[in-house]
Motif scaffolding. Structure first.
Motif, PDB file in Angstrom:
ATOM      1  N   ILE A   1      -0.820   6.137   4.941  1.00  0.00           N
ATOM      2  CA  ILE A   1      -1.079   4.847   4.739  1.00  0.00           C
ATOM      3  C   ILE A   1      -0.890   3.822   5.978  1.00  0.00           C
TER       4      ILE A   1
ATOM      5  N   ASP B   1       0.882  -1.222   0.149  1.00  0.00           N
ATOM      6  CA  ASP B   1       0.030  -0.031   0.023  1.00  0.00           C
ATOM      7  C   ASP B   1       0.950   1.239   0.018  1.00  0.00           C
TER       8      ASP B   1
ATOM      9  N   ARG C   1       2.031   1.867  -3.582  1.00  0.00           N
ATOM     10  CA  ARG C   1       1.108   2.345  -4.545  1.00  0.00           C
ATOM     11  C   ARG C   1       1.126   3.690  -4.241  1.00  0.00           C
TER      12      ARG C   1
END
Length: 193
Positions: free
Chosen positions: A182, A115, A118
């Motif tokens: 995140i 994550d 990304r």
């Protein structure tokens, strides 16, 4: 009527530690002197220092519950992109001997690496995940903190973000904020212990 400043900040904490002091960033957003915090969390800035003292301090934050995540930030000597180190070896700071005779040979990061990658890519930053350690205090700190964590479903997120030497302060801030956001989002999904 109660003054807002008298209330304790109950948001989960994320400790952000630039362990080498050379990462090229500062969490202070403006002239107010207030540190940036991701939505739903509060940042706790941990300044550079002796690696053993840093490991003890960061571990104490996690054990006390004051923090539910740690993001280590340092420079990389490899490549031109940001690197997320996914594991750390059981090595003493001088890298010659094992740090712990009884500890595991490897400790895997608990941060949500996919994550974070990304998010870094979405921010326009070149980034990769790596299992390769570097010869600095970052790998040592990562192992020390991870090896001291209790296993369980609510294990704190601990990660190591390495910044390229070519990255300016704006890019480093963007990367740290993306990674911390995140991690904060994942903290919000797990109940407090």
């Amino acid at each position: 009527m109660t003054d807002e400043t008298d209330r304790p900040d109950r948001r989960p904490g994320i400790a952000i530690c630039a362990y080498d002091g050379e990462s090229g960033w500062d969490l202070v957003e403006d002239l107010s002197g207030e540190a940036w915090s991701p939505p739903g969390a509060r940042t706790i800035r941990v300044s550079k220092g002796d690696p053993d003292a840093l490991a003890d301090a960061l571990g104490a934050y996690l054990k006390s519950g004051d923090c539910r995540a740690v993001l280590l930030v340092g420079r990389t000597q490899k490549g031109a992109g940001f690197r997320l180190q996914m594991r750390a070896e059981n090595r003493a700071l001088d890298r010659k001997d094992r740090l712990s005779v009884t500890g595991p040979g490897l400790a895997r990061t608990t941060a949500p690496v996919a994550d974070i990658l990304r998010a870094l890519h979405a921010s326009g930053l070149p980034a990769e995940a790596s299992s390769e350690a570097e010869d600095d205090a970052g790998s040592y700190l990562l192992y020390r903190i991870l090896a001291d964590l209790d296993d369980g479903p609510h294990t704190p997120a601990v990660g190591l973000l390495r910044t390229p030497a070519s990255a300016d302060e704006t890019a480093v801030k963007k990367a740290v904020k993306a990674a911390a956001s995140i991690m904060a989002g994942h903290m919000a999904l797990s109940p407090r212990t």
